[in-house]
Write an enzyme that holds these catalytic residues in place. Structure first.
Site, short mmCIF file in Angstrom:
data_model
loop_
_atom_site.label_atom_id
_atom_site.label_comp_id
_atom_site.label_asym_id
_atom_site.label_seq_id
_atom_site.Cartn_x
_atom_site.Cartn_y
_atom_site.Cartn_z
N ASN A 86 35.71 9.97 25.79
CA ASN A 86 35.26 10.98 24.82
C ASN A 86 34.36 11.93 25.58
O ASN A 86 33.22 11.59 25.89
CB ASN A 86 34.51 10.30 23.66
CG ASN A 86 33.90 11.33 22.72
OD1 ASN A 86 34.23 12.53 22.78
ND2 ASN A 86 33.02 10.88 21.84
N TRP A 87 34.91 13.12 25.86
CA TRP A 87 34.14 14.08 26.66
C TRP A 87 33.03 14.76 25.88
O TRP A 87 32.22 15.48 26.46
CB TRP A 87 35.09 15.13 27.23
CG TRP A 87 35.86 14.68 28.43
CD1 TRP A 87 35.77 13.47 29.08
CD2 TRP A 87 36.85 15.44 29.15
NE1 TRP A 87 36.62 13.44 30.15
CE2 TRP A 87 37.30 14.64 30.22
CE3 TRP A 87 37.40 16.72 28.99
CZ2 TRP A 87 38.27 15.08 31.13
CZ3 TRP A 87 38.36 17.15 29.89
CH2 TRP A 87 38.79 16.35 30.95
N LYS A 88 33.05 14.62 24.54
CA LYS A 88 32.06 15.33 23.70
C LYS A 88 32.13 16.82 24.05
O LYS A 88 33.21 17.33 24.28
CB LYS A 88 30.68 14.71 23.89
CG LYS A 88 30.75 13.18 23.69
CD LYS A 88 29.43 12.51 23.58
CE LYS A 88 29.67 11.01 23.38
NZ LYS A 88 28.44 10.27 23.15
N HIS A 146 32.80 10.01 14.35
CA HIS A 146 31.86 9.65 15.42
C HIS A 146 30.44 9.79 14.88
O HIS A 146 30.15 10.67 14.07
CB HIS A 146 32.08 10.57 16.63
CG HIS A 146 31.36 10.10 17.84
ND1 HIS A 146 30.01 10.32 18.02
CD2 HIS A 146 31.77 9.39 18.92
CE1 HIS A 146 29.64 9.76 19.18
NE2 HIS A 146 30.68 9.21 19.73
N GLU A 184 27.88 11.04 16.10
CA GLU A 184 27.28 12.36 16.30
C GLU A 184 27.74 13.33 15.22
O GLU A 184 26.99 14.21 14.79
CB GLU A 184 27.59 12.87 17.71
CG GLU A 184 26.78 12.12 18.75
CD GLU A 184 27.44 11.96 20.11
OE1 GLU A 184 28.43 12.67 20.40
OE2 GLU A 184 26.97 11.10 20.88
N GLU A 193 30.68 1.56 17.67
CA GLU A 193 29.71 2.22 18.55
C GLU A 193 28.32 2.13 17.93
O GLU A 193 27.96 2.94 17.07
CB GLU A 193 30.09 3.70 18.72
CG GLU A 193 31.44 3.92 19.36
CD GLU A 193 31.51 5.25 20.09
OE1 GLU A 193 31.94 5.24 21.24
OE2 GLU A 193 31.12 6.28 19.52
N GLY A 203 24.75 6.85 24.91
CA GLY A 203 24.06 7.80 25.80
C GLY A 203 22.65 7.38 26.15
O GLY A 203 21.88 8.18 26.69
N SER A 259 27.48 3.42 26.27
CA SER A 259 27.06 3.18 27.66
C SER A 259 28.00 2.26 28.43
O SER A 259 27.55 1.49 29.28
CB SER A 259 25.61 2.64 27.69
OG SER A 259 24.73 3.58 27.09
N GLY A 292 31.90 7.53 26.79
CA GLY A 292 31.36 8.89 26.80
C GLY A 292 31.10 9.36 28.21
O GLY A 292 32.02 9.69 28.96
N GLY A 293 29.84 9.34 28.60
CA GLY A 293 29.40 9.90 29.89
C GLY A 293 30.26 9.49 31.08
O GLY A 293 30.61 10.35 31.91
P1 13P Z 1 28.26 6.96 26.15
O1 13P Z 1 29.34 6.18 26.84
O2 13P Z 1 27.86 8.20 26.90
O3 13P Z 1 27.11 6.08 25.77
O4 13P Z 1 28.90 7.50 24.78
C1 13P Z 1 29.54 6.61 23.95
C2 13P Z 1 30.25 7.39 22.91
O5 13P Z 1 29.66 7.96 22.02
C3 13P Z 1 31.73 7.46 23.00
O6 13P Z 1 32.27 8.00 21.84
#
Ligand code: 13P
Length: 248
Positions: free
Chosen positions: A9-11, A94, A96, A166, A172, A212, A233-234
């Site tokens: 997930n590149w956000k 999600h 966010e 999640e 993050g 993470s 994510g990251g």
């Molecule tokens: P991180 O892997 O950066 O913690 O993000 C997780 C996430 O929100 C994937 O959708």
């Protein structure tokens, strides 16, 4: 047997040139594993990625969609528009989006239902906040997200839905849930799916962990019985790290 599914997930990261660069590097590193993989990217990168990954096993996903067919919804994108680009997956709910864009269990439910009318597979996110975990209400919270999000969705459609657990406190933050904590909640999710549907239906559904996930912890997480994949994510922004996770 459930096929493990690890999605990035590149956000809100990467323009088209950066997406193309990632895709070229990732295709070179990519080895055939038993894992299904996808990159969920910003809308503006989707066409670039679909073209770049054409003819490979690497799938492409969006991060959001609207539940209406079309209309006066400034800034939104419909299921038909995503289908037109050729995406395979779409993240829904999600944390966010729940936190910053007023996404609710009800809109999650509407989006799932709309996606299920077509071919795009939803990745439905659930998870508790740190306050909820500390207060001992994490399981209630996740159960109610599942009950409301999956309301009126037929058992015959559920195999197409991926559930991503999640915990908000692990996103993050570098603070990963321990594999045991993640496993405990994913097992609870499976049991809730048995309650909502039946054992065969629940058995078919992919449950991912997200928060993470990185090369250093991917093996421990993926080795858990009830965890069928990860939403990353990251660490999905770097082709090498993401490939290491897939090749856990
Ligand atoms: P991180 O892997 O950066 O913690 O993000 C997780 C996430 O929100 C994937 O959708």
């Amino acid at each position: 047997m459930r096929v493990p599914f690890i999605a990035g997930n590149w956000k809100m990261f990467k323009n088209r040139a950066e997406a193309r660069e990632f895709a070229e590097e990732f295709k070179k590193l990519y080895k055939d594993t038993d894992v299904q993989t996808a990159i969920c990217a910003p809308f503006t990168d989707l066409e670039t990625l679909v073209e770049a990954f054409a003819g490979t096993d690497i799938k492409v996903g969006a991060q959001n969609v609207h539940f209406a067919d079309e209309g006066a919804y400034t800034g939104e994108v419909s299921v038909a528009m995503l289908e037109d680009i050729g995406v395979d997956f779409c993240i829904v709910g999600h944390s966010e989006r729940r936190q910053y864009f007023a996404e609710t269990d009800e809109t999650v439910n509407l989006k799932l239902k709309k996606l299920l009318t077509g071919a795009i597979r939803p990745i439905m996110c659930v998870g508790e906040s740190l306050d909820e975990r500390d207060a001992g209400s994490a399981f209630d919270r996740v159960k109610s997200q599942l009950q409301l999000g999956l309301a009126d969705i037929d058992a015959k459609d559920t195999a197409r839905i991926v559930i991503a657990y999640e915990p908000i406190w692990a996103i993050g933050t570098g603070r990963t849930a321990t594999p045991e904590q993640a496993e405990e909640m994913c097992a609870f999710i499976r049991n809730t799916l048995i309650e909502l549907y039946d054992e065969d239906t629940a058995d078919e559904m992919i449950i991912q962990y997200g928060g993470s996930v990185k090369p250093a912890n991917a093996t421990d997480i993926m080795n858990m019985d009830e965890i069928d994949g990860a939403l990353v994510g990251g660490a999905s922004l770097k082709a090498k790290d993401f490939m290491e996770i897939i090749d856990f």
